[in-house]
Design a protein around this motif. Structure first.
Motif, mmCIF file in Angstrom:
data_model
loop_
_atom_site.group_PDB
_atom_site.id
_atom_site.type_symbol
_atom_site.label_atom_id
_atom_site.label_comp_id
_atom_site.label_asym_id
_atom_site.label_seq_id
_atom_site.Cartn_x
_atom_site.Cartn_y
_atom_site.Cartn_z
ATOM 1 N N GLN A 225 -5.495 6.636 -1.352
ATOM 2 C CA GLN A 225 -5.478 5.945 -0.066
ATOM 3 C C GLN A 225 -5.863 6.874 1.082
ATOM 4 O O GLN A 225 -6.514 6.459 2.036
ATOM 5 C CB GLN A 225 -4.095 5.348 0.176
ATOM 6 C CG GLN A 225 -3.784 4.188 -0.751
ATOM 7 C CD GLN A 225 -2.463 3.545 -0.420
ATOM 8 O OE1 GLN A 225 -2.228 3.092 0.694
ATOM 9 N NE2 GLN A 225 -1.576 3.489 -1.394
ATOM 10 N N ASP B 72 -3.233 -2.431 -6.118
ATOM 11 C CA ASP B 72 -3.969 -1.305 -6.688
ATOM 12 C C ASP B 72 -4.934 -1.739 -7.780
ATOM 13 O O ASP B 72 -6.024 -1.188 -7.909
ATOM 14 C CB ASP B 72 -2.972 -0.280 -7.253
ATOM 15 C CG ASP B 72 -2.033 0.234 -6.183
ATOM 16 O OD1 ASP B 72 -2.516 0.911 -5.254
ATOM 17 O OD2 ASP B 72 -0.832 -0.050 -6.249
ATOM 18 N N LYS C 83 -1.733 7.591 -6.196
ATOM 19 C CA LYS C 83 -1.963 6.430 -5.324
ATOM 20 C C LYS C 83 -2.092 6.868 -3.868
ATOM 21 O O LYS C 83 -3.001 6.423 -3.150
ATOM 22 C CB LYS C 83 -0.825 5.422 -5.493
ATOM 23 C CG LYS C 83 -0.911 4.221 -4.556
ATOM 24 C CD LYS C 83 0.158 3.178 -4.870
ATOM 25 C CE LYS C 83 0.118 2.017 -3.888
ATOM 26 N NZ LYS C 83 1.030 0.911 -4.251
ATOM 27 N N ARG D 126 0.819 -1.214 0.000
ATOM 28 C CA ARG D 126 0.000 0.000 0.000
ATOM 29 C C ARG D 126 0.851 1.262 0.000
ATOM 30 O O ARG D 126 0.486 2.272 -0.599
ATOM 31 C CB ARG D 126 -0.921 0.015 1.226
ATOM 32 C CG ARG D 126 -1.915 -1.119 1.291
ATOM 33 C CD ARG D 126 -2.758 -1.214 0.032
ATOM 34 N NE ARG D 126 -3.633 -0.060 -0.124
ATOM 35 C CZ ARG D 126 -4.253 0.263 -1.268
ATOM 36 N NH1 ARG D 126 -4.049 -0.451 -2.348
ATOM 37 N NH2 ARG D 126 -5.041 1.308 -1.320
#
Length: 263
Positions: free
Chosen positions: A218, A123, A214, A97
């Motif tokens: 998150q 992902d 990304k 992650r």
């Protein structure tokens, strides 16, 4: 022999789980090999994207024979051992992650227990039409690990997550796609090529922008809208002074394919 094989080509690091005789069931060696491989991927500047695959089967959960061998331990000792073991498992989840590179799960056959959790941590996920999924922990008297109880409600909603976790039923790739757990379903014979194609596309993209994207995605589940907007504006501005921004604009105006990552 390592339980996780690594191959780097064209900016794509392919990590192949390598216990085929046990359907890639997670044992102590694989826990350490996965942790080490994802740590290297996180910090290796040559890596632009990661493919996580398992060959005929992705991962059939934990090694139940090893679990059974621990029943001889006194309860307090067994509890401490399993807490330490799952903490080591979770290092991989966190690294997948946290790393600023897209991670693509390439799934065929079984994705059960931590195999499903690991896929959810990635992902993107491409699955073969022969893939099947189950959280399965309830069948042996365990609660889930690997982040499944964090990822599932966000992916499928509370009621569906409860169904998957509390009943432990098996479902196929078509169902997983309908529920939003995977991105694409392809014929089994095309899985490796399609996964590599997707990863090469990601690796050739603007890596710093994709890393920021990304991280923003998150962070969104824990941020208020004003907090997320503030994070977006800061990241957008930081991207604007990176060479990839000028390259992307130039390529668009000149009607050519961008060459990101040039000095």
């Amino acid at each position: 022999m390592s339980t996780v094989l690594s191959h780097l080509e064209d900016g794509v690091l392919t990590l192949t789980l390598n216990r085929p005789e046990a359907l890639n069931a997670l044992n102590l060696a694989m826990i350490e090999d996965l942790r080490a491989a994802t740590a290297r991927a996180e910090h290796d500047e040559a890596v632009g994207a990661v493919v996580l695959r398992g060959g005929e089967h992705f991962m059939a959960g934990g090694d139940l024979k090893w679990f059974h061998s621990q029943l001889a331990l006194p309860p307090a000792e067994r509890q401490a051992l399993f807490e330490q073991t799952i903490a080591a498992v979770h290092a991989t989840t966190l690294q997948v992650r946290r790393m600023g590179k897209p991670v693509v799960a390439s799934v065929s056959g079984a994705a059960a227990g931590f195999g499903l959790s690991l896929m959810l941590a990635c992902d993107l996920a491409v699955a073969a039409d022969n893939a099947y999924f189950t959280l399965a922990y309830c069948h042996i008297g365990l609660s889930p690990d690997g982040g499944a109880t964090w990822f599932l409600p966000r992916a499928v909603g509370a009621k569906r997550a409860a169904e998957i976790a509390l009943l432990g039923d098996r479902f196929d790739a078509a169902q997983a796609k309908e529920w939003g757990l995977i991105n694409r379903v392809v014929p089994a014979a095309e899985l490796e090529a399609e996964s590599a194609k997707l990863a090469r596309r990601l690796a050739a993209g603007p890596r710093q922008a994709l890393a920021r994207t990304k991280a923003l995605l998150q962070a969104s589940s824990g941020n208020s809208l004003p907090e997320q907007l503030f994070a977006e504006q800061g990241n957008f501005a930081a991207c604007s002074v990176h060479p990839d921004f000028a390259e992307g604009l130039g390529a668009f105006l000149e009607k050519r394919k961008p060459a990101f990552g040039q000095k």
